[in-house]
Design a protein around this motif. Structure first.
Motif, PDB file in Angstrom:
ATOM      1  N   GLU A  38       0.834  -1.203   0.000  1.00  0.00           N
ATOM      2  CA  GLU A  38       0.000   0.000   0.000  1.00  0.00           C
ATOM      3  C   GLU A  38       0.874   1.260   0.000  1.00  0.00           C
ATOM      4  N   LEU A  39       1.957   1.227   0.778  1.00  0.00           N
ATOM      5  CA  LEU A  39       2.885   2.359   0.800  1.00  0.00           C
ATOM      6  C   LEU A  39       3.562   2.528  -0.556  1.00  0.00           C
ATOM      7  N   ILE A  40       3.974   1.412  -1.150  1.00  0.00           N
ATOM      8  CA  ILE A  40       4.596   1.451  -2.482  1.00  0.00           C
ATOM      9  C   ILE A  40       3.615   2.043  -3.490  1.00  0.00           C
ATOM     10  N   GLY A  41       2.363   1.638  -3.426  1.00  0.00           N
ATOM     11  CA  GLY A  41       1.350   2.162  -4.340  1.00  0.00           C
ATOM     12  C   GLY A  41       1.181   3.664  -4.199  1.00  0.00           C
ATOM     13  N   ALA A  42       1.187   4.152  -2.951  1.00  0.00           N
ATOM     14  CA  ALA A  42       1.039   5.589  -2.713  1.00  0.00           C
ATOM     15  C   ALA A  42       2.245   6.363  -3.257  1.00  0.00           C
ATOM     16  N   LEU A  43       3.433   5.831  -3.049  1.00  0.00           N
ATOM     17  CA  LEU A  43       4.650   6.503  -3.535  1.00  0.00           C
ATOM     18  C   LEU A  43       4.695   6.520  -5.064  1.00  0.00           C
ATOM     19  N   ASN A  44       4.354   5.406  -5.666  1.00  0.00           N
ATOM     20  CA  ASN A  44       4.360   5.339  -7.128  1.00  0.00           C
ATOM     21  C   ASN A  44       3.337   6.300  -7.737  1.00  0.00           C
ATOM     22  N   ALA A  45       2.170   6.393  -7.107  1.00  0.00           N
ATOM     23  CA  ALA A  45       1.089   7.212  -7.655  1.00  0.00           C
ATOM     24  C   ALA A  45       1.307   8.706  -7.431  1.00  0.00           C
ATOM     25  N   HIS A  46       1.924   9.064  -6.302  1.00  0.00           N
ATOM     26  CA  HIS A  46       1.963  10.482  -5.924  1.00  0.00           C
ATOM     27  C   HIS A  46       3.360  11.105  -5.889  1.00  0.00           C
ATOM     28  N   ILE A 136       8.150  12.274   4.722  1.00  0.00           N
ATOM     29  CA  ILE A 136       9.491  12.860   4.744  1.00  0.00           C
ATOM     30  C   ILE A 136       9.637  13.899   5.853  1.00  0.00           C
ATOM     31  N   GLY A 137       8.623  14.737   6.007  1.00  0.00           N
ATOM     32  CA  GLY A 137       8.700  15.784   7.024  1.00  0.00           C
ATOM     33  C   GLY A 137       8.509  15.274   8.435  1.00  0.00           C
ATOM     34  N   SER A 138       8.134  14.018   8.570  1.00  0.00           N
ATOM     35  CA  SER A 138       7.956  13.401   9.889  1.00  0.00           C
ATOM     36  C   SER A 138       8.896  12.209   9.995  1.00  0.00           C
ATOM     37  N   ASN A 139       9.385  11.953  11.196  1.00  0.00           N
ATOM     38  CA  ASN A 139      10.292  10.817  11.391  1.00  0.00           C
ATOM     39  C   ASN A 139       9.550   9.528  11.716  1.00  0.00           C
ATOM     40  N   ILE A 140       8.215   9.594  11.771  1.00  0.00           N
ATOM     41  CA  ILE A 140       7.438   8.435  12.202  1.00  0.00           C
ATOM     42  C   ILE A 140       7.705   7.219  11.317  1.00  0.00           C
ATOM     43  N   ILE A 141       7.577   7.416  10.005  1.00  0.00           N
ATOM     44  CA  ILE A 141       7.781   6.298   9.087  1.00  0.00           C
ATOM     45  C   ILE A 141       9.223   5.796   9.159  1.00  0.00           C
ATOM     46  N   LYS A 142      10.171   6.742   9.168  1.00  0.00           N
ATOM     47  CA  LYS A 142      11.584   6.360   9.178  1.00  0.00           C
ATOM     48  C   LYS A 142      11.925   5.530  10.407  1.00  0.00           C
ATOM     49  N   GLN A 210       1.806  -0.536  10.548  1.00  0.00           N
ATOM     50  CA  GLN A 210       0.530  -0.597   9.842  1.00  0.00           C
ATOM     51  C   GLN A 210      -0.348   0.619  10.138  1.00  0.00           C
ATOM     52  N   CYS A 211      -0.262   1.126  11.383  1.00  0.00           N
ATOM     53  CA  CYS A 211      -1.014   2.347  11.734  1.00  0.00           C
ATOM     54  C   CYS A 211      -0.504   3.533  10.913  1.00  0.00           C
ATOM     55  N   ALA A 212       0.826   3.606  10.761  1.00  0.00           N
ATOM     56  CA  ALA A 212       1.415   4.696   9.981  1.00  0.00           C
ATOM     57  C   ALA A 212       0.973   4.616   8.520  1.00  0.00           C
ATOM     58  N   ILE A 213       0.942   3.397   7.974  1.00  0.00           N
ATOM     59  CA  ILE A 213       0.505   3.213   6.584  1.00  0.00           C
ATOM     60  C   ILE A 213      -0.976   3.537   6.456  1.00  0.00           C
ATOM     61  N   ASN A 214      -1.756   3.190   7.468  1.00  0.00           N
ATOM     62  CA  ASN A 214      -3.192   3.509   7.451  1.00  0.00           C
ATOM     63  C   ASN A 214      -3.416   5.018   7.393  1.00  0.00           C
ATOM     64  N   GLU A 215      -2.558   5.777   8.056  1.00  0.00           N
ATOM     65  CA  GLU A 215      -2.665   7.238   8.014  1.00  0.00           C
ATOM     66  C   GLU A 215      -2.403   7.754   6.608  1.00  0.00           C
ATOM     67  N   VAL A 220      -4.796   9.630   1.284  1.00  0.00           N
ATOM     68  CA  VAL A 220      -5.096   9.408  -0.132  1.00  0.00           C
ATOM     69  C   VAL A 220      -6.609   9.329  -0.337  1.00  0.00           C
ATOM     70  N   LYS A 221      -7.295   8.607   0.521  1.00  0.00           N
ATOM     71  CA  LYS A 221      -8.751   8.455   0.408  1.00  0.00           C
ATOM     72  C   LYS A 221      -9.467   9.789   0.600  1.00  0.00           C
ATOM     73  N   ASP A 222      -8.994  10.579   1.587  1.00  0.00           N
ATOM     74  CA  ASP A 222      -9.612  11.852   1.897  1.00  0.00           C
ATOM     75  C   ASP A 222      -9.505  12.815   0.703  1.00  0.00           C
ATOM     76  N   LYS A 223      -8.325  12.859   0.090  1.00  0.00           N
ATOM     77  CA  LYS A 223      -8.130  13.762  -1.053  1.00  0.00           C
ATOM     78  C   LYS A 223      -8.909  13.283  -2.271  1.00  0.00           C
ATOM     79  N   ALA A 224      -9.042  11.956  -2.391  1.00  0.00           N
ATOM     80  CA  ALA A 224      -9.774  11.406  -3.538  1.00  0.00           C
ATOM     81  C   ALA A 224     -11.250  11.764  -3.455  1.00  0.00           C
ATOM     82  N   GLU A 225     -11.762  11.875  -2.233  1.00  0.00           N
ATOM     83  CA  GLU A 225     -13.167  12.180  -2.060  1.00  0.00           C
ATOM     84  C   GLU A 225     -13.434  13.677  -2.146  1.00  0.00           C
TER      85      GLU A 225
END
Length: 225
Positions: A38-46, A136-142, A210-215, A220-225
């Motif tokens: 899901e993270l890979i999909g978001a990076l590839n798309a955006h 990138i601007g947050s260290n959470i994912i890293k 998984q929580c970080a990826i859910n965010e 992505v879902k919020d902007k799509a709507e």
């Protein structure tokens, strides 16, 4: 009943414990594969990356599958690092620092990130700025990815590493190595101890990841709507 089970009556229960713990580990790994894709999909798309989606190696060992996730996560970290470097080169130092400043309003950071993504890629999706700020601007994912990679490496190098991810294969492998009940007992105990040692930390790190990826998915879902 096997002769070794008569001599070591606790062995059948130990085998079941190993299988139960193995299934829990496997469930965590499956969720991590899904979250990573899901993270890979978001990076590839955006963010314009071209990271290949990953798939569990059904006939592989735990270590082989740990290595698949580790390689993907390292690739993600590398791509995000490269994108961050491009932003640093194209933004004024003060503006770049604001992206990392937790005191700065979130919407301002997203607007800045959106503009720089447009410069880098030529255009930017509505979600791109928010994803940059989150990833990138947050260290959470890293921090989360680094911890998970370290745990996956430990699991791969442990006694569990050579075990196949198929539960059926696991049972056959253990039994084939059990020439005597005592040998099987020691092997089973080692497996149980290793599973219990790694599973708790792995579950916790997986849930955080998984929580970080859910965010990210929610953005992505919020902007799509």
């Amino acid at each position: 009943m096997k002769l070794s089970d008569l001599l070591y009556p606790d062995n059948p229960q130990r085998r079941q414990n190993v299988i139960d713990l193995h299934q829990q580990l496997l469930a965590c790994m499956q969720l991590n594969f899904k979250a990573t894709n899901e993270l890979i999909g978001a990076l590839n798309a955006h963010l314009g990356t071209k990271i290949i989606h990953i798939k569990m190696k059904e006939g592989g060992t735990i270590k082989e599958n740990c290595d698949i996730i580790i390689r993907a996560m390292n690739d993600i970290q590398q791509k995000l690092g490269h994108f961050d470097k491009e932003m640093k080169e194209k933004l004024e130092p003060v503006m770049y620092q604001k992206l990392y400043d937790i005191k700065q309003p979130e919407l301002e950071k997203i607007a800045t990130a959106h503009k720089i993504v447009s410069i880098i890629l030529g255009e930017a999706t509505a979600t791109a700025g928010a994803i940059v700020v989150k990833l990138i601007g947050s260290n959470i994912i890293k921090v989360t990815v680094n911890k998970l990679v370290a745990l996956l490496a430990q699991i791969g190098l442990s006694v569990l590493g050579c075990i196949g991810i198929s539960v059926l294969g696991l049972g056959i492998e253990i039994i084939l190595h059990a020439i005597l009940g005592a040998v099987e007992r020691d092997h089973l105990l080692a497996c149980i101890q290793s599973y219990e040692q790694h599973l708790s930390e792995f579950k916790e790190a997986s849930e955080t990841y998984q929580c970080a990826i859910n965010e990210v998915r929610a953005l992505v879902k919020d902007k799509a709507e």
